[in-house]
Design a protein around this motif. Structure first.
Motif, PDB file in Angstrom:
ATOM      1  N   GLY A  53     -32.460  29.121  13.266  1.00 60.16           N
ATOM      2  CA  GLY A  53     -32.824  30.240  12.409  1.00 60.16           C
ATOM      3  C   GLY A  53     -34.027  29.936  11.559  1.00 60.16           C
ATOM      4  N   LEU A  54     -34.248  30.803  10.596  1.00 66.19           N
ATOM      5  CA  LEU A  54     -35.365  30.677   9.665  1.00 66.19           C
ATOM      6  C   LEU A  54     -34.838  30.173   8.328  1.00 66.19           C
ATOM      7  N   VAL A  55     -35.486  29.147   7.813  1.00 62.16           N
ATOM      8  CA  VAL A  55     -35.058  28.571   6.543  1.00 62.16           C
ATOM      9  C   VAL A  55     -36.294  28.136   5.761  1.00 62.16           C
ATOM     10  N   GLN A  56     -36.182  28.147   4.463  1.00 61.29           N
ATOM     11  CA  GLN A  56     -37.286  27.693   3.623  1.00 61.29           C
ATOM     12  C   GLN A  56     -37.313  26.168   3.570  1.00 61.29           C
ATOM     13  N   ALA A  57     -38.479  25.651   3.313  1.00 67.21           N
ATOM     14  CA  ALA A  57     -38.616  24.205   3.173  1.00 67.21           C
ATOM     15  C   ALA A  57     -37.654  23.700   2.107  1.00 67.21           C
ATOM     16  N   GLY A  58     -37.010  22.584   2.420  1.00 68.87           N
ATOM     17  CA  GLY A  58     -36.009  22.041   1.515  1.00 68.87           C
ATOM     18  C   GLY A  58     -34.599  22.499   1.811  1.00 68.87           C
TER      19      GLY A  58
ATOM     20  N   ARG B 193     -32.415  12.353   6.767  1.00 68.55           N
ATOM     21  CA  ARG B 193     -32.303  13.778   6.430  1.00 68.55           C
ATOM     22  C   ARG B 193     -31.325  14.502   7.346  1.00 68.55           C
ATOM     23  N   SER B 194     -30.920  13.839   8.404  1.00 70.10           N
ATOM     24  CA  SER B 194     -30.081  14.500   9.400  1.00 70.10           C
ATOM     25  C   SER B 194     -28.887  13.627   9.758  1.00 70.10           C
TER      26      SER B 194
ATOM     27  N   LEU C  55     -25.585  18.866  14.711  1.00 69.13           N
ATOM     28  CA  LEU C  55     -26.687  18.220  14.004  1.00 69.13           C
ATOM     29  C   LEU C  55     -26.868  18.917  12.669  1.00 69.13           C
ATOM     30  N   GLN C  56     -26.582  18.215  11.614  1.00 70.18           N
ATOM     31  CA  GLN C  56     -26.798  18.719  10.261  1.00 70.18           C
ATOM     32  C   GLN C  56     -28.172  18.259   9.799  1.00 70.18           C
ATOM     33  N   MET C  57     -29.039  19.193   9.506  1.00 67.83           N
ATOM     34  CA  MET C  57     -30.388  18.855   9.060  1.00 67.83           C
ATOM     35  C   MET C  57     -30.592  19.335   7.637  1.00 67.83           C
ATOM     36  N   ASN C  58     -30.985  18.430   6.784  1.00 66.00           N
ATOM     37  CA  ASN C  58     -31.214  18.731   5.377  1.00 66.00           C
ATOM     38  C   ASN C  58     -32.681  18.463   5.009  1.00 66.00           C
ATOM     39  N   SER C  59     -33.050  18.943   3.851  1.00 68.92           N
ATOM     40  CA  SER C  59     -34.414  18.742   3.347  1.00 68.92           C
ATOM     41  C   SER C  59     -35.440  19.077   4.427  1.00 68.92           C
ATOM     42  N   LEU C  60     -35.265  20.223   5.030  1.00 62.39           N
ATOM     43  CA  LEU C  60     -36.120  20.599   6.151  1.00 62.39           C
ATOM     44  C   LEU C  60     -37.567  20.788   5.714  1.00 62.39           C
TER      45      LEU C  60
ATOM     46  N   ASN D  97     -29.123  14.353  33.445  1.00 64.02           N
ATOM     47  CA  ASN D  97     -29.324  15.047  32.175  1.00 64.02           C
ATOM     48  C   ASN D  97     -29.067  16.537  32.321  1.00 64.02           C
ATOM     49  N   TYR D  98     -28.390  17.071  31.339  1.00 63.03           N
ATOM     50  CA  TYR D  98     -28.147  18.506  31.269  1.00 63.03           C
ATOM     51  C   TYR D  98     -28.740  19.034  29.971  1.00 63.03           C
ATOM     52  N   TRP D  99     -29.236  20.277  30.025  1.00 60.76           N
ATOM     53  CA  TRP D  99     -29.904  20.867  28.870  1.00 60.76           C
ATOM     54  C   TRP D  99     -29.304  22.218  28.519  1.00 60.76           C
ATOM     55  N   GLY D 100     -29.238  22.479  27.215  1.00 61.47           N
ATOM     56  CA  GLY D 100     -28.872  23.792  26.749  1.00 61.47           C
ATOM     57  C   GLY D 100     -30.080  24.703  26.760  1.00 61.47           C
ATOM     58  N   GLN D 101     -29.887  25.923  26.333  1.00 60.02           N
ATOM     59  CA  GLN D 101     -30.927  26.945  26.439  1.00 60.02           C
ATOM     60  C   GLN D 101     -31.970  26.884  25.343  1.00 60.02           C
ATOM     61  N   GLY D 102     -31.778  26.078  24.326  1.00 61.42           N
ATOM     62  CA  GLY D 102     -32.761  25.990  23.253  1.00 61.42           C
ATOM     63  C   GLY D 102     -32.468  26.981  22.147  1.00 61.42           C
ATOM     64  N   THR D 103     -32.656  26.543  20.931  1.00 62.21           N
ATOM     65  CA  THR D 103     -32.493  27.411  19.770  1.00 62.21           C
ATOM     66  C   THR D 103     -33.660  27.170  18.816  1.00 62.21           C
ATOM     67  N   GLN D 104     -34.240  28.259  18.335  1.00 65.01           N
ATOM     68  CA  GLN D 104     -35.443  28.162  17.502  1.00 65.01           C
ATOM     69  C   GLN D 104     -35.075  27.813  16.071  1.00 65.01           C
ATOM     70  N   VAL D 105     -35.769  26.832  15.538  1.00 63.39           N
ATOM     71  CA  VAL D 105     -35.681  26.495  14.119  1.00 63.39           C
ATOM     72  C   VAL D 105     -37.073  26.682  13.526  1.00 63.39           C
ATOM     73  N   THR D 106     -37.157  27.517  12.507  1.00 65.28           N
ATOM     74  CA  THR D 106     -38.423  27.776  11.833  1.00 65.28           C
ATOM     75  C   THR D 106     -38.249  27.479  10.358  1.00 65.28           C
ATOM     76  N   VAL D 107     -39.104  26.603   9.859  1.00 63.43           N
ATOM     77  CA  VAL D 107     -39.063  26.227   8.448  1.00 63.43           C
ATOM     78  C   VAL D 107     -40.327  26.742   7.782  1.00 63.43           C
ATOM     79  N   SER D 108     -40.159  27.618   6.831  1.00 65.67           N
ATOM     80  CA  SER D 108     -41.311  28.203   6.139  1.00 65.67           C
ATOM     81  C   SER D 108     -41.650  27.384   4.896  1.00 65.67           C
ATOM     82  N   SER D 109     -42.922  27.336   4.600  1.00 67.07           N
ATOM     83  CA  SER D 109     -43.360  26.550   3.440  1.00 67.07           C
ATOM     84  C   SER D 109     -43.377  27.378   2.183  1.00 67.07           C
TER      85      SER D 109
END
Length: 113
Positions: free
Chosen positions: A9-14, A63-64, A77-82, A101-113
């Motif tokens: 998803g979309l999250v702000q920096a930090g 951070r993770s 995967l818990q990601m902090n201080s993005l 190796n097997y792969w999932g479909q991908g998920t978008q991570v967007t960090v805004s400044s």
């Protein structure tokens, strides 16, 4: 074999995000997360082996936190201080028999400044 990723998803920096991946169809020696930013190669973010050993890229270390539920065949995967540089498509990965190796479909991570 199927890997179903969620939690981007979309999250702000930090801020923080938690990515989850549910696997089915096999048992896996290693499960983890990779990411690929535009114009860059896919890179390892974090992985956890069947004995609980973890491996983190230097960019997310400290951070993770990666965790694995062996009974449910999930990896989180818990990601902090993005940071904005964490922006990428994140892919769940699982290594099965004969190092396949097997792969999932991908998920978008967007960090805004």
């Amino acid at each position: 074999v199927q890997l179903q990723a969620s939690g981007g998803g979309l999250v702000q920096a930090g801020g923080s995000l938690r990515l989850s991946c549910a696997a089915s169809g096999a048992s896996f020696s290693i499960m983890g997360w990779y990411r690929q930013a535009p114009g860059k190669q896919r890179e390892l973010v974090a992985a956890v082996a069947s004995d609980g050993t973890t491996n983190y890229s230097d960019s997310v270390k400290g951070r993770s936190t990666i965790s694995r539920d062996y009974a449910k065949n999930t990896v989180n995967l818990q990601m902090n201080s993005l940071k904005p540089e964490d922006t990428a498509v994140y892919y769940c990965n699982a290594r099965g028999l004969f190092f396949k190796n097997y792969w999932g479909q991908g998920t978008q991570v967007t960090v805004s400044s």
